[in-house]
Design a protein around this motif. Structure first.
Motif, PDB file in Angstrom:
ATOM      1  N   LEU A 192     -12.699   4.868  25.479  1.00  0.00           N
ATOM      2  CA  LEU A 192     -13.634   5.059  24.386  1.00  0.00           C
ATOM      3  C   LEU A 192     -14.504   3.821  24.219  1.00  0.00           C
ATOM      4  O   LEU A 192     -14.010   2.687  24.297  1.00  0.00           O
ATOM      5  CB  LEU A 192     -12.887   5.347  23.081  1.00  0.00           C
ATOM      6  CG  LEU A 192     -12.053   6.634  23.048  1.00  0.00           C
ATOM      7  CD1 LEU A 192     -11.336   6.747  21.718  1.00  0.00           C
ATOM      8  CD2 LEU A 192     -12.916   7.854  23.289  1.00  0.00           C
ATOM      9  N   LYS A 193     -15.807   4.038  23.970  1.00  0.00           N
ATOM     10  CA  LYS A 193     -16.742   2.952  23.767  1.00  0.00           C
ATOM     11  C   LYS A 193     -17.207   2.931  22.313  1.00  0.00           C
ATOM     12  O   LYS A 193     -16.751   3.720  21.489  1.00  0.00           O
ATOM     13  CB  LYS A 193     -17.925   3.103  24.725  1.00  0.00           C
ATOM     14  CG  LYS A 193     -17.514   3.102  26.194  1.00  0.00           C
ATOM     15  CD  LYS A 193     -18.712   3.305  27.096  1.00  0.00           C
ATOM     16  CE  LYS A 193     -18.291   3.351  28.564  1.00  0.00           C
ATOM     17  NZ  LYS A 193     -19.450   3.585  29.466  1.00  0.00           N
ATOM     18  N   ARG A 194     -18.128   2.029  22.014  1.00  0.00           N
ATOM     19  CA  ARG A 194     -18.589   1.881  20.634  1.00  0.00           C
ATOM     20  C   ARG A 194     -19.216   3.170  20.121  1.00  0.00           C
ATOM     21  O   ARG A 194     -18.954   3.587  18.987  1.00  0.00           O
ATOM     22  CB  ARG A 194     -19.593   0.738  20.540  1.00  0.00           C
ATOM     23  CG  ARG A 194     -20.144   0.525  19.129  1.00  0.00           C
ATOM     24  CD  ARG A 194     -21.128  -0.616  19.088  1.00  0.00           C
ATOM     25  NE  ARG A 194     -20.498  -1.872  19.505  1.00  0.00           N
ATOM     26  CZ  ARG A 194     -21.154  -3.014  19.583  1.00  0.00           C
ATOM     27  NH1 ARG A 194     -22.450  -3.071  19.287  1.00  0.00           N
ATOM     28  NH2 ARG A 194     -20.524  -4.119  19.949  1.00  0.00           N
ATOM     29  N   ALA A 195     -20.025   3.821  20.954  1.00  0.00           N
ATOM     30  CA  ALA A 195     -20.663   5.070  20.527  1.00  0.00           C
ATOM     31  C   ALA A 195     -19.623   6.141  20.240  1.00  0.00           C
ATOM     32  O   ALA A 195     -19.793   6.958  19.326  1.00  0.00           O
ATOM     33  CB  ALA A 195     -21.646   5.542  21.598  1.00  0.00           C
ATOM     34  N   ASP A 196     -18.525   6.155  21.022  1.00  0.00           N
ATOM     35  CA  ASP A 196     -17.458   7.125  20.778  1.00  0.00           C
ATOM     36  C   ASP A 196     -16.773   6.861  19.447  1.00  0.00           C
ATOM     37  O   ASP A 196     -16.509   7.796  18.678  1.00  0.00           O
ATOM     38  CB  ASP A 196     -16.434   7.063  21.915  1.00  0.00           C
ATOM     39  CG  ASP A 196     -17.019   7.447  23.256  1.00  0.00           C
ATOM     40  OD1 ASP A 196     -17.438   8.603  23.406  1.00  0.00           O
ATOM     41  OD2 ASP A 196     -17.073   6.582  24.147  1.00  0.00           O
ATOM     42  N   TYR A 197     -16.483   5.604  19.167  1.00  0.00           N
ATOM     43  CA  TYR A 197     -15.826   5.276  17.899  1.00  0.00           C
ATOM     44  C   TYR A 197     -16.725   5.608  16.700  1.00  0.00           C
ATOM     45  O   TYR A 197     -16.236   6.106  15.669  1.00  0.00           O
ATOM     46  CB  TYR A 197     -15.443   3.797  17.874  1.00  0.00           C
ATOM     47  CG  TYR A 197     -14.261   3.461  18.757  1.00  0.00           C
ATOM     48  CD1 TYR A 197     -13.003   3.969  18.466  1.00  0.00           C
ATOM     49  CD2 TYR A 197     -14.409   2.645  19.866  1.00  0.00           C
ATOM     50  CE1 TYR A 197     -11.911   3.671  19.270  1.00  0.00           C
ATOM     51  CE2 TYR A 197     -13.325   2.338  20.688  1.00  0.00           C
ATOM     52  CZ  TYR A 197     -12.081   2.856  20.381  1.00  0.00           C
ATOM     53  OH  TYR A 197     -11.005   2.564  21.183  1.00  0.00           O
ATOM     54  N   LEU A 198     -18.016   5.350  16.827  1.00  0.00           N
ATOM     55  CA  LEU A 198     -18.921   5.693  15.738  1.00  0.00           C
ATOM     56  C   LEU A 198     -18.977   7.198  15.521  1.00  0.00           C
ATOM     57  O   LEU A 198     -18.956   7.687  14.381  1.00  0.00           O
ATOM     58  CB  LEU A 198     -20.321   5.152  16.045  1.00  0.00           C
ATOM     59  CG  LEU A 198     -20.491   3.621  16.003  1.00  0.00           C
ATOM     60  CD1 LEU A 198     -21.906   3.232  16.436  1.00  0.00           C
ATOM     61  CD2 LEU A 198     -20.206   3.099  14.609  1.00  0.00           C
ATOM     62  N   THR A 199     -19.031   7.947  16.616  1.00  0.00           N
ATOM     63  CA  THR A 199     -19.072   9.411  16.507  1.00  0.00           C
ATOM     64  C   THR A 199     -17.789   9.952  15.896  1.00  0.00           C
ATOM     65  O   THR A 199     -17.818  10.824  15.023  1.00  0.00           O
ATOM     66  CB  THR A 199     -19.293  10.030  17.892  1.00  0.00           C
ATOM     67  OG1 THR A 199     -20.490   9.507  18.471  1.00  0.00           O
ATOM     68  CG2 THR A 199     -19.408  11.542  17.785  1.00  0.00           C
ATOM     69  N   LEU A 200     -16.650   9.434  16.338  1.00  0.00           N
ATOM     70  CA  LEU A 200     -15.370   9.906  15.814  1.00  0.00           C
ATOM     71  C   LEU A 200     -15.196   9.525  14.349  1.00  0.00           C
ATOM     72  O   LEU A 200     -14.594  10.280  13.573  1.00  0.00           O
ATOM     73  CB  LEU A 200     -14.227   9.325  16.649  1.00  0.00           C
ATOM     74  CG  LEU A 200     -14.147   9.836  18.090  1.00  0.00           C
ATOM     75  CD1 LEU A 200     -13.051   9.107  18.859  1.00  0.00           C
ATOM     76  CD2 LEU A 200     -13.892  11.346  18.116  1.00  0.00           C
TER      77      LEU A 200
END
Length: 268
Positions: free
Chosen positions: A244-252
């Motif tokens: 998981l990357k930063r964009a994934d964490y923001l989306t989640l």
């Protein structure tokens, strides 16, 4: 980036957009929340948020909107049948029109519109995920999400392989059906003329060879997997490691907040 040719639902379109780079588990989570919001809480604001999310996904995927709607040709048939079903069989609300046994109620018109929006939004969301995720990566992400179910002795990896293979067959069968229709039309098959019964009968010359081709493709795939020593998860390693990357964490994080809002709305 624009799709071309007869590529459609279930076909991966290579690209470097942010949606392409998202982890497949994040994309599957987005689709799951989209389905939950549309079918569990049928409030107008959930439809608005889902539509806005679809617009954002289309924008960042850089896939043209006309191409997306051309790829939904089969979905429009399902939408039309669903709306007609609600018009004919829903019997609540104010009666708007009547002619013998045919009666149109306000509830049927509204319910049909609601289900139409649901089907279209979910179909577009699912199509965007398959178009921006390689099949093997999508299979890996699905298997990782379903991993907790192994405690119940469920064949998680096999289920993921079957799901991704079915999605991969959709554009192949659609393209082959189009080729068969064109070949039969050149031989004089009445697909576009004559009574409705003769048109429906003409499609048997397409469905039978298409069904045979589907069985042959599935058999060839099974033989290829067996020759290569596929045994499910047993002894299998992953070349691509999901992180998981930063964009994934923001989306989640956004999805978790949205789910909390949905739960609060249901409890209130």
């Amino acid at each position: 980036m624009r799709g071309a040719g007869t590529i459609g639902f279930g076909q991966y379109i290579p690209g470097g957009s942010m949606l392409h780079r998202l982890d497949p588990r994040t994309k599957l989570a987005v689709l799951s929340v989209l389905v939950i919001s549309l079918f569990v809480t049928p409030a107008w604001w959930t439809f608005l948020i889902a539509a806005m999310a679809i617009v954002v996904m289309i924008t960042i995927s850089k896939i043209s909107i006309p191409f997306i709607f051309r790829s939904l040709k089969t979905i429009w048939i399902i939408v039309a049948v669903t709306y007609l079903f609600h018009l004919l069989f829903t019997r609540h609300g104010q009666l708007w029109w009547s002619m013998g046994p045919l009666q149109l109620y306000q509830g049927g018109i509204i319910d049909g519109a609601i289900w139409t929006v649901r089907i279209v939004l979910v179909a577009v969301g699912a199509m965007l995920i398959t178009m921006t995720t390689p099949p093997l990566v999508l299979t890996q992400g699905l298997a990782r999400l379903l991993r907790p179910l192994k405690r119940f002795k469920l064949p998680v990896d096999e289920l993921a392989i079957v799901t991704s293979s079915a999605l991969g067959f959709i554009p192949l069968l659609w393209r082959e059906a189009d080729q068969l229709i064109q070949a039969q039309r050149s031989r004089g098959a009445p697909f576009d003329r004559g009574p409705l019964w003769s048109r429906a009968k003409a499609y048997t010359s397409v469905l039978i060879p298409l069904f045979i081709s589907c069985i042959e493709r599935a058999e060839a795939m099974a033989v290829a997997m067996e020759v290569r020593g596929y045994r499910g998860e047993q002894g299998r390693t992953q070349f691509r490691q999901l992180r998981l990357k930063r964009a994934d964490y923001l989306t989640l994080t956004f999805l978790a907040s949205y789910l909390l809002i949905l739960m609060g709305e249901k409890l209130l």
